[in-house]
Design an enzyme around this catalytic site. Structure first.
Site, PDB file in Angstrom:
ATOM      1  N   LYS A  33       0.850  -1.194   0.000  1.00  0.00           N
ATOM      2  CA  LYS A  33       0.000   0.000   0.000  1.00  0.00           C
ATOM      3  C   LYS A  33       0.885   1.245   0.000  1.00  0.00           C
ATOM      4  O   LYS A  33       1.800   1.370   0.809  1.00  0.00           O
ATOM      5  CB  LYS A  33      -0.892   0.015   1.245  1.00  0.00           C
ATOM      6  N   ASP A  60      -3.652   4.232  -1.755  1.00  0.00           N
ATOM      7  CA  ASP A  60      -4.499   4.696  -0.638  1.00  0.00           C
ATOM      8  C   ASP A  60      -4.454   6.225  -0.577  1.00  0.00           C
ATOM      9  O   ASP A  60      -3.696   6.789   0.206  1.00  0.00           O
ATOM     10  CB  ASP A  60      -3.959   4.054   0.656  1.00  0.00           C
ATOM     11  N   THR A 120      -9.416   4.275  11.917  1.00  0.00           N
ATOM     12  CA  THR A 120      -9.111   3.477  13.125  1.00  0.00           C
ATOM     13  C   THR A 120      -8.432   4.305  14.212  1.00  0.00           C
ATOM     14  O   THR A 120      -8.309   3.854  15.340  1.00  0.00           O
ATOM     15  CB  THR A 120      -8.189   2.296  12.758  1.00  0.00           C
TER      16      THR A 120
HETATM   17  O1  LIG Z   1      -7.028   3.590   4.668  1.00  0.00           O
HETATM   18  C1  LIG Z   1      -6.136   3.123   5.404  1.00  0.00           C
HETATM   19  O2  LIG Z   1      -5.294   2.360   4.945  1.00  0.00           O
HETATM   20  C2  LIG Z   1      -6.218   3.424   6.843  1.00  0.00           C
HETATM   21  C3  LIG Z   1      -7.479   3.674   7.348  1.00  0.00           C
HETATM   22  C4  LIG Z   1      -7.668   3.750   8.730  1.00  0.00           C
HETATM   23  O3  LIG Z   1      -8.797   3.885   9.224  1.00  0.00           O
HETATM   24  N1  LIG Z   1      -6.584   3.620   9.546  1.00  0.00           N
HETATM   25  C5  LIG Z   1      -5.313   3.420   9.060  1.00  0.00           C
HETATM   26  O4  LIG Z   1      -4.372   3.268   9.870  1.00  0.00           O
HETATM   27  N2  LIG Z   1      -5.116   3.377   7.696  1.00  0.00           N
HETATM   28  C6  LIG Z   1      -3.756   3.202   7.158  1.00  0.00           C
HETATM   29  O5  LIG Z   1      -3.232   1.934   7.552  1.00  0.00           O
HETATM   30  C7  LIG Z   1      -1.820   2.030   7.819  1.00  0.00           C
HETATM   31  C8  LIG Z   1      -1.598   1.511   9.220  1.00  0.00           C
HETATM   32  O6  LIG Z   1      -0.239   1.499   9.512  1.00  0.00           O
HETATM   33  P1  LIG Z   1       0.318   0.976  10.922  1.00  0.00           P
HETATM   34  O7  LIG Z   1      -0.452   1.680  12.001  1.00  0.00           O
HETATM   35  O8  LIG Z   1       1.771   1.372  10.864  1.00  0.00           O
HETATM   36  O9  LIG Z   1       0.097  -0.526  10.912  1.00  0.00           O
HETATM   37  C9  LIG Z   1      -1.419   3.494   7.602  1.00  0.00           C
HETATM   38  O10 LIG Z   1      -0.833   3.572   6.312  1.00  0.00           O
HETATM   39  C10 LIG Z   1      -2.737   4.265   7.620  1.00  0.00           C
HETATM   40  O11 LIG Z   1      -2.728   5.341   6.731  1.00  0.00           O
END
Ligand SMILES: O=C(O)c1cc(=O)[nH]c(=O)n1[C@@H]1O[C@H](COP(=O)(O)O)[C@@H](O)[C@H]1O
Length: 231
Positions: A33, A60, A120
């Site tokens: 991603k 994304d 999240t």
């Molecule tokens: O759309 C997303 O990917 C996304 C949505 C969401 O609600 N929360 C969220 O954390 N993300 C993405 O998911 C990834 C999570 O990364 P980590 O927290 O490092 O595992 C990041 O790239 C965020 O931009």
């Protein structure tokens, strides 16, 4: 669950470091991603370099604008040949319908189109500050219903809502869940988290995992361990 449920989130400000990480990963075990930071810094060239390495890519960029602008942005993502892209469900029904229609000319080459519901990182308290007086789970359900009505493939949500959403919207409606943390790993800025096996058991189709893999001392070992925990 998809046969390849892990999506590794690349959040880097250095292209060489990102490519070094990618070269340690196995495209048979995961997809990648690219989000706002890397796409703003490195643009479509990065997408091409990733495709050259045989990884499928989730672009994304969470589009949220007037319907015409989002439709064109989503078509531009399709031109790049990405596997999945996304919009914010809170952009509304007309915006999501325009985005979905913009992909029709691409047929089976069109990316999966997913809508972000409630991030999240958001807690019920934070939603309240925005004037949303229902729980995060209730708000996710509302936005998921709009997304399904618009004909999109699924949503981004917390795995904590996955079982309720699968029951409500059916097995074909894809659930993409970030906020994944293997047991014992730091939550960081994520609030609504689950472990990889818990998320899959709850009905997640795809797990978006960033720092637990990218910041691990041995990223391939971290990816392999998560992959094995899902077998
Ligand atoms: O759309 C997303 O990917 C996304 C949505 C969401 O609600 N929360 C969220 O954390 N993300 C993405 O998911 C990834 C999570 O990364 P980590 O927290 O490092 O595992 C990041 O790239 C965020 O931009």
């Amino acid at each position: 669950m998809s046969s390849k449920p892990i999506i590794v989130a690349l959040d880097y400000d250095n292209k060489t470091e990102a490519l070094q990480l990618i070269d340690k990963l196995d495209p048979k075990m995961c997809r990648l991603k690219v989000g706002k930071e890397m796409f703003t810094l490195f643009g479509p060239d990065l997408v091409k370099e990733i495709h050259r390495r045989d990884f499928e890519l989730f672009l994304d960029l969470k589009f949220h604008d007037i319907p015409n602008t989002v439709a064109k942005a989503v078509a531009a993502a399709a031109e790049l040949g990405v596997w999945m892209t996304n919009v914010h469900a809170s952009g509304g029904l007309a915006m999501m319908q325009a985005a979905q229609q913009a992909l029709l000319p691409y047929g089976d080459k069109a990316p999966l189109l997913i809508a972000v519901t409630v991030l999240t990182s958001m807690s019920d308290e934070e939603l309240k500050l925005l004037g949303v007086d229902v729980s995060a789970a209730e708000h996710v359900k509302r936005l998921a219903a709009l997304t399904q009505q618009a004909g999109l493939h699924g949503i981004v949500c917390s795995a904590q809502e996955a079982s309720m959403l699968k029951a409500e919207f059916g097995p074909e409606f894809k659930l993409v869940t970030p906020g994944i943390r293997p047991a014992g790993v730091d939550k960081g800025d994520q609030h609504r988290v689950m472990t990889p096996p818990q998320a899959i058991a709850a009905g997640s189709d795809y797990l978006v995992i960033g720092r637990p893999i990218t910041k691990a001392a041995d990223p391939l070992a971290a990816l392999s361990a998560i992959h094995a925990s899902l077998a």
